[in-house]
Design a protein around this motif. Sequence first.
Motif, PDB file in Angstrom:
ATOM      1  N   GLY A  98     -35.750 -11.258  -2.802  1.00  0.00           N
ATOM      2  CA  GLY A  98     -35.435  -9.865  -2.517  1.00  0.00           C
ATOM      3  C   GLY A  98     -35.662  -8.918  -3.681  1.00  0.00           C
ATOM      4  N   ARG A  99     -36.205  -9.411  -4.793  1.00  0.00           N
ATOM      5  CA  ARG A  99     -36.435  -8.546  -5.954  1.00  0.00           C
ATOM      6  C   ARG A  99     -37.907  -8.574  -6.312  1.00  0.00           C
ATOM      7  NH1 ARG A  99     -32.595 -11.981  -8.711  1.00  0.00           N
ATOM      8  NH2 ARG A  99     -34.315 -12.333 -10.120  1.00  0.00           N
ATOM      9  N   VAL A 100     -38.389  -7.484  -6.827  1.00  0.00           N
ATOM     10  CA  VAL A 100     -39.753  -7.440  -7.340  1.00  0.00           C
ATOM     11  C   VAL A 100     -39.743  -8.146  -8.686  1.00  0.00           C
ATOM     12  CG1 VAL A 100     -41.576  -5.916  -8.159  1.00  0.00           C
ATOM     13  CG2 VAL A 100     -40.260  -5.295  -6.143  1.00  0.00           C
ATOM     14  N   GLY A 101     -40.776  -8.927  -8.988  1.00  0.00           N
ATOM     15  CA  GLY A 101     -40.863  -9.635 -10.266  1.00  0.00           C
ATOM     16  C   GLY A 101     -40.794  -8.675 -11.439  1.00  0.00           C
ATOM     17  N   ALA A 102     -40.444  -9.192 -12.597  1.00  0.00           N
ATOM     18  CA  ALA A 102     -40.264  -8.358 -13.786  1.00  0.00           C
ATOM     19  C   ALA A 102     -41.517  -7.584 -14.149  1.00  0.00           C
ATOM     20  CB  ALA A 102     -39.824  -9.222 -14.965  1.00  0.00           C
ATOM     21  N   PHE A 103     -42.692  -8.156 -13.901  1.00  0.00           N
ATOM     22  CA  PHE A 103     -43.931  -7.459 -14.190  1.00  0.00           C
ATOM     23  C   PHE A 103     -44.507  -6.881 -12.900  1.00  0.00           C
ATOM     24  CE2 PHE A 103     -43.515 -10.541 -17.617  1.00  0.00           C
ATOM     25  CZ  PHE A 103     -43.686  -9.731 -18.726  1.00  0.00           C
ATOM     26  N   GLY A 115     -46.785   1.015 -16.761  1.00  0.00           N
ATOM     27  CA  GLY A 115     -46.505   2.039 -17.747  1.00  0.00           C
ATOM     28  C   GLY A 115     -45.035   2.149 -18.083  1.00  0.00           C
ATOM     29  N   GLY A 116     -44.209   1.248 -17.559  1.00  0.00           N
ATOM     30  CA  GLY A 116     -42.775   1.281 -17.812  1.00  0.00           C
ATOM     31  C   GLY A 116     -42.368   0.352 -18.934  1.00  0.00           C
ATOM     32  N   THR A 117     -41.091   0.095 -19.008  1.00  0.00           N
ATOM     33  CA  THR A 117     -40.519  -0.780 -20.026  1.00  0.00           C
ATOM     34  C   THR A 117     -39.800  -1.930 -19.345  1.00  0.00           C
ATOM     35  OG1 THR A 117     -40.198   1.079 -21.528  1.00  0.00           O
ATOM     36  CG2 THR A 117     -38.896  -0.900 -21.967  1.00  0.00           C
ATOM     37  N   ILE A 118     -40.019  -3.135 -19.851  1.00  0.00           N
ATOM     38  CA  ILE A 118     -39.324  -4.324 -19.366  1.00  0.00           C
ATOM     39  C   ILE A 118     -38.387  -4.783 -20.467  1.00  0.00           C
ATOM     40  CG2 ILE A 118     -39.585  -6.741 -18.713  1.00  0.00           C
ATOM     41  CD1 ILE A 118     -42.237  -5.983 -17.471  1.00  0.00           C
ATOM     42  N   GLU A 131     -56.320 -13.682  -7.936  1.00  0.00           N
ATOM     43  CA  GLU A 131     -56.860 -12.646  -8.815  1.00  0.00           C
ATOM     44  C   GLU A 131     -55.809 -12.217  -9.828  1.00  0.00           C
ATOM     45  OE1 GLU A 131     -58.506  -9.349  -6.684  1.00  0.00           O
ATOM     46  OE2 GLU A 131     -59.390 -10.654  -5.164  1.00  0.00           O
ATOM     47  N   THR A 132     -56.268 -12.027 -11.052  1.00  0.00           N
ATOM     48  CA  THR A 132     -55.355 -11.513 -12.074  1.00  0.00           C
ATOM     49  C   THR A 132     -55.391  -9.994 -12.020  1.00  0.00           C
ATOM     50  OG1 THR A 132     -57.059 -11.523 -13.775  1.00  0.00           O
ATOM     51  CG2 THR A 132     -55.694 -13.482 -13.614  1.00  0.00           C
ATOM     52  N   ARG A 133     -54.304  -9.407 -12.492  1.00  0.00           N
ATOM     53  CA  ARG A 133     -54.304  -7.951 -12.583  1.00  0.00           C
ATOM     54  C   ARG A 133     -53.686  -7.554 -13.914  1.00  0.00           C
ATOM     55  NH1 ARG A 133     -49.641  -5.129 -11.508  1.00  0.00           N
ATOM     56  NH2 ARG A 133     -47.960  -6.330 -10.625  1.00  0.00           N
ATOM     57  N   ALA A 134     -54.190  -6.469 -14.445  1.00  0.00           N
ATOM     58  CA  ALA A 134     -53.721  -5.977 -15.737  1.00  0.00           C
ATOM     59  C   ALA A 134     -52.332  -5.378 -15.581  1.00  0.00           C
ATOM     60  CB  ALA A 134     -54.687  -4.935 -16.275  1.00  0.00           C
ATOM     61  N   ILE A 135     -51.543  -5.516 -16.622  1.00  0.00           N
ATOM     62  CA  ILE A 135     -50.237  -4.872 -16.668  1.00  0.00           C
ATOM     63  C   ILE A 135     -50.198  -3.960 -17.878  1.00  0.00           C
ATOM     64  CG2 ILE A 135     -48.941  -6.634 -15.407  1.00  0.00           C
ATOM     65  CD1 ILE A 135     -48.026  -7.722 -18.148  1.00  0.00           C
ATOM     66  N   GLN A 183     -41.995 -20.644 -22.732  1.00  0.00           N
ATOM     67  CA  GLN A 183     -42.325 -19.681 -23.777  1.00  0.00           C
ATOM     68  C   GLN A 183     -43.829 -19.443 -23.918  1.00  0.00           C
ATOM     69  OE1 GLN A 183     -40.223 -20.529 -27.453  1.00  0.00           O
ATOM     70  NE2 GLN A 183     -38.294 -20.784 -26.346  1.00  0.00           N
ATOM     71  N   PRO A 184     -44.681 -20.480 -23.863  1.00  0.00           N
ATOM     72  CA  PRO A 184     -46.128 -20.215 -23.961  1.00  0.00           C
ATOM     73  C   PRO A 184     -46.662 -19.375 -22.801  1.00  0.00           C
ATOM     74  CG  PRO A 184     -45.686 -22.552 -24.300  1.00  0.00           C
ATOM     75  CD  PRO A 184     -44.396 -21.904 -23.872  1.00  0.00           C
ATOM     76  N   ARG A 185     -46.086 -19.524 -21.614  1.00  0.00           N
ATOM     77  CA  ARG A 185     -46.529 -18.716 -20.470  1.00  0.00           C
ATOM     78  C   ARG A 185     -46.187 -17.249 -20.690  1.00  0.00           C
ATOM     79  NH1 ARG A 185     -44.346 -22.901 -16.027  1.00  0.00           N
ATOM     80  NH2 ARG A 185     -42.666 -22.836 -17.526  1.00  0.00           N
ATOM     81  N   LEU A 186     -44.978 -16.994 -21.191  1.00  0.00           N
ATOM     82  CA  LEU A 186     -44.586 -15.617 -21.470  1.00  0.00           C
ATOM     83  C   LEU A 186     -45.474 -15.042 -22.567  1.00  0.00           C
ATOM     84  CD1 LEU A 186     -42.760 -13.185 -21.116  1.00  0.00           C
ATOM     85  CD2 LEU A 186     -41.129 -14.261 -22.683  1.00  0.00           C
ATOM     86  N   LEU A 187     -45.714 -15.806 -23.611  1.00  0.00           N
ATOM     87  CA  LEU A 187     -46.579 -15.352 -24.699  1.00  0.00           C
ATOM     88  C   LEU A 187     -47.976 -15.030 -24.177  1.00  0.00           C
ATOM     89  CD1 LEU A 187     -47.071 -14.821 -27.699  1.00  0.00           C
ATOM     90  CD2 LEU A 187     -47.589 -17.258 -27.951  1.00  0.00           C
ATOM     91  N   GLY A 188     -48.501 -15.874 -23.292  1.00  0.00           N
ATOM     92  CA  GLY A 188     -49.820 -15.641 -22.710  1.00  0.00           C
ATOM     93  C   GLY A 188     -49.887 -14.323 -21.953  1.00  0.00           C
ATOM     94  N   VAL A 189     -48.859 -14.030 -21.181  1.00  0.00           N
ATOM     95  CA  VAL A 189     -48.816 -12.763 -20.448  1.00  0.00           C
ATOM     96  C   VAL A 189     -48.800 -11.595 -21.424  1.00  0.00           C
ATOM     97  CG1 VAL A 189     -47.345 -11.294 -19.012  1.00  0.00           C
ATOM     98  CG2 VAL A 189     -47.757 -13.658 -18.354  1.00  0.00           C
ATOM     99  N   LEU A 190     -48.006 -11.714 -22.467  1.00  0.00           N
ATOM    100  CA  LEU A 190     -47.897 -10.628 -23.439  1.00  0.00           C
ATOM    101  C   LEU A 190     -49.194 -10.430 -24.211  1.00  0.00           C
ATOM    102  CD1 LEU A 190     -44.295 -11.344 -24.763  1.00  0.00           C
ATOM    103  CD2 LEU A 190     -45.000  -9.647 -23.047  1.00  0.00           C
ATOM    104  N   GLU A 191     -49.886 -11.515 -24.536  1.00  0.00           N
ATOM    105  CA  GLU A 191     -51.144 -11.418 -25.276  1.00  0.00           C
ATOM    106  C   GLU A 191     -52.289 -10.909 -24.401  1.00  0.00           C
ATOM    107  OE1 GLU A 191     -50.702 -14.797 -28.763  1.00  0.00           O
ATOM    108  OE2 GLU A 191     -51.681 -15.356 -26.892  1.00  0.00           O
ATOM    109  N   ARG A 192     -52.419 -11.454 -23.202  1.00  0.00           N
ATOM    110  CA  ARG A 192     -53.533 -11.082 -22.316  1.00  0.00           C
ATOM    111  C   ARG A 192     -53.279  -9.796 -21.553  1.00  0.00           C
ATOM    112  NH1 ARG A 192     -52.850 -16.429 -21.304  1.00  0.00           N
ATOM    113  NH2 ARG A 192     -51.864 -15.966 -19.313  1.00  0.00           N
ATOM    114  N   ARG A 193     -51.991  -9.470 -21.387  1.00  0.00           N
ATOM    115  CA  ARG A 193     -51.582  -8.298 -20.616  1.00  0.00           C
ATOM    116  C   ARG A 193     -52.100  -8.360 -19.181  1.00  0.00           C
ATOM    117  NH1 ARG A 193     -49.170  -4.923 -24.009  1.00  0.00           N
ATOM    118  NH2 ARG A 193     -49.410  -2.980 -22.903  1.00  0.00           N
TER     119      ARG A 193
END
Length: 92
Positions: A19-24, A29-32, A64-68, A45-55
């Motif tokens: 029932g919730r939208v994922g954090a990303f 353009g917002g803040t998490i 399909e991947t999408r940019a954040i 932790q490596p998965r989170l780091l990957g998201v932060l690095e690749r955006r």
Amino acid sequence: MSEAGVVAAIRGGDMIVKGRVGAFGPPSGGTIFLDALGELPIDPQPRLLGVLERRTVTPLGGTETRAIDVRVVAATNRDLRLQINRGAFRED
């Protein structure tokens, strides 16, 4: 922060999880705010780091991947240097 929550946030993109939208999720353009980051088990932790690095994220079940475009603010009450020395938190 639970491992399931991070995986849902990383993989979920714009998926609705319990029932919730994922954090990303959809708003860009917002803040998490990642609360209790020091509680995050070492495995996701490596998965989170990957998201932060690749955006980028791939929605759960998607192909399909999408940019954040988000700003990330993280907090913890743990001594991360101590956690790193114990092997419980990644240095990177």
